[in-house]
Design a protein around this motif. Structure first.
Motif, PDB file in Angstrom:
ATOM      1  N   HIS A  19      34.008  -3.277 -20.222  1.00 34.76           N
ATOM      2  CA  HIS A  19      35.290  -2.882 -19.645  1.00 34.76           C
ATOM      3  C   HIS A  19      35.084  -1.697 -18.700  1.00 34.76           C
ATOM      4  O   HIS A  19      34.622  -0.637 -19.137  1.00 34.76           O
ATOM      5  N   GLU A  77      40.576  -4.028 -27.955  1.00 39.53           N
ATOM      6  CA  GLU A  77      40.003  -2.689 -27.912  1.00 39.53           C
ATOM      7  C   GLU A  77      41.122  -1.651 -27.992  1.00 39.53           C
ATOM      8  O   GLU A  77      42.265  -1.915 -27.624  1.00 39.53           O
ATOM      9  N   ALA A 129      41.872  -4.370 -21.641  1.00 39.72           N
ATOM     10  CA  ALA A 129      41.065  -3.955 -22.797  1.00 39.72           C
ATOM     11  C   ALA A 129      41.872  -4.076 -24.083  1.00 39.72           C
ATOM     12  O   ALA A 129      41.354  -4.513 -25.121  1.00 39.72           O
ATOM     13  N   PRO A 174      40.862   1.805 -26.581  1.00 42.21           N
ATOM     14  CA  PRO A 174      40.290   2.986 -25.918  1.00 42.21           C
ATOM     15  C   PRO A 174      41.307   4.120 -25.885  1.00 42.21           C
ATOM     16  O   PRO A 174      42.501   3.889 -25.663  1.00 42.21           O
ATOM     17  N   SER A 184      31.614  -3.615 -25.756  1.00 37.90           N
ATOM     18  CA  SER A 184      31.720  -4.144 -27.110  1.00 37.90           C
ATOM     19  C   SER A 184      30.703  -5.266 -27.227  1.00 37.90           C
ATOM     20  O   SER A 184      29.896  -5.485 -26.318  1.00 37.90           O
TER      21      SER A 184
END
Length: 404
Positions: A374, A219, A214, A221, A369
């Motif tokens: 994910h 990303e 990810a 997270p 996204s």
């Protein structure tokens, strides 16, 4: 970018049971969708899928309405049907969840009620009724869950790979993802062999490395994978156990405790004992990857777990280092066991997602996204629930393509 420049519609990273179930679901939900699966190992299911106890979970433990509860109950029935259809070894054995002391009775009764709320048939038993199922097991009361079973999940994953390939999915092994370049039109992924795959949508089912993939995708997270090694023993006197026997779980920690599992081959596994692992693929105690260990230690959530659960963790570590202590824990359920009855077996590693505040993510965690899906947390019962999880992830991936 022209469609002709794409190598596939959906690229799946990860050849474990979730990634392969997603590919399987994609080929059935939207025939004609081109799918590529990249797996860094030489074959499927080499990590979490192929290194667990093989239990088909009923769904009794999980909060009603959660993804875990819904997918596990549905997935248990579908797994049994899938195994029967393809001749994969499996058995619906049922299991006992045993209270070894009266202080555990309120939790046992609450668990029985949770099972009923999840639509699972349960039967509450006294000691005499328990003995009809498991004569050697000790306890003051138990729950009998009839829908629990065992199977060979590595064989399930291999069959999903075969069925997906037969429907046109391209599965490429020995291709470790090294770069991931999100573009307005999709994503370009580079691998260790120099391969570049351009896809309209990405599905990240990288398991132990899901957060890292990810991050490669840009990303951020607020979660990290903290690996826990699950250490098992094998019972040298398997005749002591007829089926599956579990303790009443501690609701403060997302592990089920040391339990007894008779597998499809007739052997009985005892465990797991769960301890932090110094490598994401740290199946042996000697396996240490300094970079991965440093990343774990740098995550604030790890230290908050340590402070919050240090007593529990100290007990797990003690049982890891002391066979005598591990045996004592087993003897609460199975008094006839001695240290000589326990032979070390292969370990597994659980990919546990941990939030920054130290919260252990209990449910499945799926982040989306514009061009990617994910799967950031897929703990037990992910193998049991793989078919419905695969359909859910496939649905979200197809939505990225505008197909739904």
């Amino acid at each position: 970018m022209k469609a002709a420049a794409f190598d596939c519609d959906v690229l799946v990273i990860g050849g474990g049971i979730i990634g392969l179930s997603t590919a399987y679901a994609l080929t059935r939900a939207a025939p004609g969708t081109s799918v590529v699966v990249l797996e860094k190992e030489p074959g499927p299911a080499r990590h979490q899928t192929g290194r667990n106890s093989g239990v088909i979970h009923s769904g009794i433990y999980y909060r009603p309405g959660s993804l875990k509860a819904r997918f596990a109950v549905r997935g248990a029935a579908e797994t049994v049907k899938f195994c029967a259809e393809y001749g994969i070894p499996h058995q619906v054995t049922g299991k006992l969840i045993v209270a070894t002391g009266r202080e555990e009775l309120p939790r046992l009764h609450a668990l029985a009620q949770r099972g009923r709320e999840n639509g699972i048939p349960v039967r509450e038993l006294g000691p005499a009724q328990m003995a009809e199922y498991e004569p050697e097991v000790a306890g003051v009361a138990a729950i009998r869950v009839g829908t629990t079973g065992v199977c060979d999940f590595a064989a399930v994953a291999a069959q999903l790979a075969e069925a997906s390939a037969a429907s046109g999915t391209e599965i490429r092994y020995r291709e470790e993802v090294r770069s991931l370049d999100p573009r307005p039109w999709g994503v370009a992924v580079g691998t260790s062999s120099g391969l570049v795959v351009r896809a309209r949508a990405l599905v990240n089912c990288a398991g132990l490395h899901g957060d890292r993939v990810a991050a490669l995708a840009g990303e951020r997270p607020d979660v990290r994978i903290v690996p826990f090694r699950g250490e098992y023993y094998e019972l040298t006197r398997p005749e002591l156990v007829r089926g599956l026997v579990y303790p009443v779980p501690d609701p403060a920690f997302p592990f089920l405790g040391v339990h007894l599992t008779r597998g499809v081959e007739g052997g009985v596994h005892v465990g797991p004992n769960a301890v932090p692992a110094p490598a994401r693929e740290g199946y042996a105690r000697s396996t240490v990857r300094p970079g991965e260990l440093a990343a774990t230690l740098a995550w604030p959530g790890f230290w908050r777990i340590a402070r919050r659960h240090w007593r529990y963790g100290a007990g797990e570590l003690h049982r890891s280092l002391s066979k005598r202590a591990f045996t004592a824990a087993v003897r609460r359920l199975l008094p006839a066991v001695t240290q000589e009855d326990l032979r070390p077996a292969a370990a597994g590693v659980r990919a546990q997602a941990v939030l920054r505040d130290g919260t252990l993510v209990d449910d499945f965690m799926i982040m989306e996204s514009s061009r990617a899906v994910h799967v950031l947390n897929a703990p037990s019962p992910a193998a049991t629930a793989s078919l419905p999880i695969g359909r859910e992830v496939a649905r979200r991936a197809l939505a990225r393509l505008g197909r739904l």
